[in-house]
Structure formats: structure tokens, C-alpha cells
Design an enzyme around this catalytic site. Structure first.
Site, PDB file in Angstrom:
ATOM      1  CE1 TYR A 114       1.074  -0.049   4.499  1.00 52.87           C
ATOM      2  CE2 TYR A 114      -1.383  -0.789   4.944  1.00 52.87           C
ATOM      3  CZ  TYR A 114       0.043   0.012   5.297  1.00 52.87           C
ATOM      4  OH  TYR A 114       0.291  -1.044   6.728  1.00 52.87           O
ATOM      5  CD  GLU A 115      -0.400   5.333   1.664  1.00 50.00           C
ATOM      6  OE1 GLU A 115      -0.649   5.770   0.930  1.00 50.00           O
ATOM      7  OE2 GLU A 115      -1.808   4.889   2.626  1.00 50.00           O
ATOM      8  N   GLY A 116       1.735   2.919  -2.997  1.00 48.79           N
ATOM      9  CA  GLY A 116       2.496   2.948  -3.533  1.00 48.79           C
ATOM     10  C   GLY A 116       3.189   1.571  -3.681  1.00 48.79           C
TER      11      GLY A 116
END
Length: 588
Positions: free
Chosen positions: A429-431
Site C-alpha cells: 500500500y501507499e504505492g
């Protein structure tokens, strides 16, 4: 249940001797950020983490968050834990005093956050996302939005979440379809669906806000036509807004963190920033979250390293080569177990130091604008490194701890298998870390003509020179210089005009890992130099262990850069060899 001891001695050494944070902060205008303040705040945070949050980690995993009635219900004990968090003022620790925050350094907040993440990764997500939302609203919201949202968020009465992902639009946000229609009274009505929204709803507080990306009528296609809106759960007077949770995702881990599918059906929202400039505003939040997620990995790495060492000291099994005369030895005496224990510890401590380095630079620039360019260089270059390396190495540390414990590491009662399940999401997550690597290669290496990388390599060279100048550390300088030379040479190689433009993408993940290893070596160089000064107030055994871990990192982990260099230089051809006509010839 696995245990956790807040690493206060190591953190104190990092703050005072390696980073020299109190002096650096005072010089920039943070006169109140003394060593005593750090000790007091971190001591209180450590007790909260170990005594309140840790006991809820396994029970929260077992019970999980769930949709009940018109909202999400959290596992038993979470609401009481949040009340302690709120009443202790932890949500506003580094917040703007103009809106009720305490105005303390971000470095201190980062170290508190790490302990929270170590004790209970699922709990950490709600305050972590709230901090990112606070930063985005403070930077881009108008006065009315700030007055409406920031005081209750800093007080811990509201929380924040970001709503980006849609079923057809994950990393490629240019594909999102969420619509926002202006009403004419300054508000908008949002319609559409979002998924994978962490902390989208809960019963910890009576209200919360979503930062939602959506399209205005007539907006340009792609990312140029995205706007940002703040959408509360409850409106003035307490009426429920027009969105609802359809489900809580059934995940591999992080069961006590509600990751939700959310439907917006005419939900009331307010524009944040300029129309069609929402992605730029959201990046204020995303960049904070990427650093936060790296710290999540470091926190889990700390807990895993502690579990591995404790078990390896106590578990007696087999005769070690060169061991004692008894029937069996503690498994810490077996070289391969020792390798795993030391690897988990060396990666975790260096990750904390690197994240602290970035936080300290941002703190100094917040008070002294003359330091802004330097701080922006460090943050731009090292944010993808902290995010990817912190989470990759945190996952590796958890798996190593599981391996040290053997069959006991695979059993739920001992806690380490939950660490493996929980921390795995941080690489996604978050890239994803692959996206971080592409950002690093395609944007950050050449930023400002390569100035941030040149700044880092100069700092590495300075640290190597200090190592070489002390008899206690002289042997550590050459491995660090070798790693820095590989990084410098690869950056030059990628800039060659005749280079296949696909070479950078093909080697991006390896290059980011190589950069992380060099940066971690740099942190161990600073740590070793500090330990070699033999500062007062630290047990000699602790200082010797700092030097020993630095030696282990330089001789056993940093040489991985040679293998990574070879893989990177194979270029895209190394991926395409024999597959020029596609993958049709492969099974599956």
C-alpha cells in the site's frame, strides 16, 4: 503472545549521539526540544505501546473489524485504547499550535510512531492516516476547512482517511470515475465507489473525514482532471453524510484495521485546493504516508528482531560448531541462527536512523527557511528509499524471526506469524515498492540535475573518511566506499544517451535496494563513529555492540551491492533474452 520492549536505549543513543538532534534542533529554533524532553515523551509513549496497545494486538487480530448496523465496529478494547491515545494528546504531538497541536518536532513524533507500529501495527494505521490528512488540509485547505477540521483532528476527536482507489483505478489514478457535482452553496455532492480504504470507518470517534479524489463536470481526462474533497462522516448537527461502508475487506493480516469498500451516494464534500489540482494536493498526504509506512516496517522489524534474539538465547538445541561441552547449546551459538538474528537487528537499527535523518532535516527546515532546499532534496531522494527499504527489510526481519523460531514461529500463539501477515501489506500500500523504485529511477535520481544524489554521496564519503580516521573503525571505510562507487557508477550508466530507455525500469527495484544498502551503511558509519567516541552514560557492552553490528553490516550485508550491480547492468536484455516474441512459449 510475543513480547515487546520499547528500544529506549538505542533510540536515546541515536537521538543524542548519532543525529545530535537536540543541538541541531536548538540551532534551527527548537530551543525546547531538549534531550530531557525526548526522554520523557518517549518513555511515556513506550509505556502506552507496551502496556496498552501490545495486549490488544493478538485479540484484535482474532476478532477483527466488522460491519455492524450502519457502520464499522472495532475489536474489544480498541475504543478504550483510542481514548487513552486521545486524552494523552498524542494525535497533536507535532501539530500546529494555532489549531490545538503541541508543536513538537516531527522526529519525536516519528519515534513515538515507531513504537506504536511495533506494538500494534493495525492500531497505528488510524493515527498515521490522520496525520497525513492533517498535513494535506493544513497545506491546501481554505480557512473555513482548516477551522472546521484541524482542531478536532489534532485533538483526536476526529480521524482522517484517504479515498483514492477504485475497482478499475489503483496506481493509475487517471482512470478514476468518482464524480463531484457543485451545488452552488460552496459544497459538492460526490457519487461513486472506492475500495481498499484503510480506516474508512470505525467507532473509535464520533466523526471522521475522508479526503476523496473525484472529477468535476467537464474536467480534463487523466490525472489533470482530478480534484480533492474533504467528506465528513457526520455533518453539522450530527446528521449522517451520504456514504456507507459496503464491506470490510477480508485480508491476509491487519484484521483489526478496517479496510473498506465505500459507496458515496450524494455525499456532501468541500473542495480542497484548486479545481483539477487534487492530485498535487493529495501528494502532500501521500508523501507523509510513504514515510509513515516505512516506519511501520521498521517498527515490525524491531519487534521481530527482539523475538528472534530472545528465542535464540533461550532455545537449547544441538551442538554448535566450536560450542560448549554440554549436550546442546543455545541456538544463538549456531552460526546460521546468529546470522539471522544479526541481520534483523542491523537492518532495523539502520532503517530507524535513516528515517530519523530525514525527519530531522524536515524539522530544521520548518524553523529555518534557509535549510528548505537541502531538506527538500533529502525528502525527495529518501522518501521512496525509506518506504521501500523499511517495509522490505521489515518483512524480511519478520520472516527471519519466524525461521529462527522454527516450528514455533509458524504457530499463532507465539505471535511472529502475525507479524509476517501484518507487515506484508506495507510493501503493497501507499504505492507498491515497485512503484517506489520507478519513481526513484525515473524522477528522483535526476532531480535538479542529480543534486540530491550528489548530496547523499558526499555525505557518505564524509562518513567513510571519519571511519578511516579512527583505529577502531578504519576497516569499515572501504566497504562503504565500494558501495557508494557502485551507486555513483550506475547513476552515470543510466544517464548515457545510448542506453535503452527500458534499462532503468528493468533494474529499478534492484537499484532502489542498492541505494538503501548504501544509505544504511552510511547510517552504520555514523553510528560506529559515535560509538567509537565512547560517550558517557552508555554501558561499554552496548557501545561495543554498536561497533559489532556496524562491522557485520559492512562485511555481510553491504557486499550484496555487487550482485545488485551485476543484475542492473544486465539491463532490459536480461529480462527479454529468449522472450522476444512474448511469453507464449511458457507454461501456464
Amino acid at each position: 503472545m510475543s513480547l515487546y520492549e520499547p528500544p529506549l536505549r538505542s533510540v536515546r543513543f541515536l537521538v543524542n549521539e548519532v543525529l545530535k538532534a537536540p543541538e541541531a534542533l536548538a540551532a534551527a529554533g527548537w530551543e525546547d526540544a531538549t534531550a530531557d524532553l525526548f526522554d520523557a515523551v518517549l518513555g511515556d509513549a513506550g509505556r502506552l505501546a507496551a502496556d496498552v496497545l501490545l495486549p490488544l494486538d493478538r485479540s484484535g487480530d482474532e476478532e477483527g473489524a466488522r460491519v455492524e448496523g450502519d457502520g464499522v465496529r472495532m475489536p474489544a478494547g480498541c475504543r478504550d485504547a483510542w481514548a487513552l491515545w486521545r486524552d494523552g494528546g498524542w494525535n497533536g504531538l507535532a501539530g500546529d499550535p494555532a489549531y490545538g497541536g503541541q508543536g513538537l518536532p516531527g522526529l519525536l513524533d516519528m519515534l513515538v510512531t515507531e513504537m506504536v507500529c511495533a506494538a500494534n501495527l493495525a492500531f497505528s494505521i488510524t493515527p498515521g492516516l490522520t496525520q497525513g490528512a492533517i498535513r494535506a488540509l493544513a497545506a491546501h485547505g481554505d480557512a473555513a476547512v482548516k477551522e472546521r477540521c484541524l482542531p478536532p483532528m489534532l485533538a483526536g476527536d476526529w480521524t482522517g482517511a484517504m479515498a483514492l482507489t477504485e475497482p478499475q483505478a489503483g496506481t493509475d489514478l487517471g482512470l478514476l470515475r468518482m464524480r463531484a457535482e457543485p451545488v452552488g452553496d460552496g459544497t459538492y455532492r460526490l457519487a461513486g465507489q472506492k475500495m481498499f480504504i484503510s480506516s474508512a470507518d470505525h467507532d473509535l470517534t464520533d466523526n471522521l473525514v475522508h479526503l476523496v479524489l473525484a472529477r468535476l463536470p467537464g474536467a480534463p481526462p487523466g490525472t489533470r482532471g482530478i480534484s480533492l474533497f474533504v467528506v465528513p462522516k457526520r455533518l453539522s448537527g450530527g446528521a449522517r453524510n451520504g456514504w456507507s461502508v459496503l464491506s470490510v475487506e477480508r485480508k491476509m493480516g491487519l484484521h483489526a484495521s478496517p479496510t473498506c469498500v465505500v459507496s458515496y451516494d450524494g455525499a456532501v464534500g468541500w473542495l480542497v485546493g484548486a479545481p483539477n489540482r487534487g492530485l498535487a494536493a493529495m501528494f502532500t498526504m501521500m508523501n507523509h504516508e510513504r514515510l509513515f509506512v516505512g516506519i511501520q516496517g521498521i517498527g515490525v522489524g524491531e519487534r521481530a528482531a527482539q523475538a528472534a534474539l530472545a528465542y535464540a538465547r533461550e532455545r537449547v538445541q544441538g551442538r554448535a560448531a566450536g560450542g560448549g561441552e554440554g549436550a546442546a547449546d543455545p541456538i544463538l551459538h549456531h552460526p546460521d541462527v546468529r546470522r539471522m538474528v544479526l541481520t534483523a537487528r542491523a537492518l532495523t537499527d539502520a532503517g530507524r536512523a535513516l528515517a530519523g535523518w530525514v525527519a530531522l532535516r524536515l524539522d530544521r527546515a520548518a524553523k529555518d527557511p534557509s535549510l528548505a532546499e537541502e531538506a527538500e532534496d533529502w525528502a525527495a531522494l529518501l522518501t521512496p528509499v525509506v518506504k521501500a527499504a523499511g517495509t522490505d527489510f521489515g518483512f524480511e526481519a519478520a520472516v527471519l524471526a519466524q525461521q529462527v523460531m522454527g516450528g514455533h514461529g509458524y504457530i499463532r500463539d507465539n505471535g511472529v506469524e502475525q507479524l509476517v501477515r501484518d507487515v506484508r501489506a506495507t510493501q503493497i500500500y501507499e504505492g507498491t515498492n515497485g512503484v517506489q523504485a520507478l519513481d526513484f529511477v525515473q524522477r528522483k535520481l535526476g532531480l535538479h540535475g542529480g543534486r540530491p544524489l550528489a548530496r547523499m554521496l558526499e555525505a557518505v564519503e564524509d562518513a567513510a573518511a571519519r571511519l578511516a580516521g579512527s583505529p577502531m573503525t578504519a576497516g569499515l571505510a572501504e566497504p562503504l566506499r565500494d558501495g557508494a562507487d557502485r551507486l555513483r557508477g550506475l547513476a552515470d550508466w543510466l544517464r548515457q544517451e545510448e542506453r535503452d530507455p527500458r534499462d532503468g525500469a528493468a533494474g529499478a527495484t534492484d537499484l532502489l535496494r542498492l541505494t538503501a544498502l548504501v544509505a544504511y551503511g552510511w547510517m552504520w558509519a555514523l553510528t560506529a563513529s559515535a560509538a567509537a567516541r565512547r560517550p558517557a552514560g552508555y554501558d561499554p557492552g552496548f557501545l561495543d555492540a554498536r561497533l559489532g553490528l556496524a562491522r557485520f553490516f559492512m562485511t555481510r550485508l553491504l557486499p550484496e551491492t555487487a550482485m545488485l550491480e551485476a543484475r542492473i547492468r544486465s539491463g532490459y536484455a536480461g529480462l527479454d533474452a529468449g522472450l522476444a516474441d512474448g511469453l507464449a512459449g511458457l507454461d501456464g
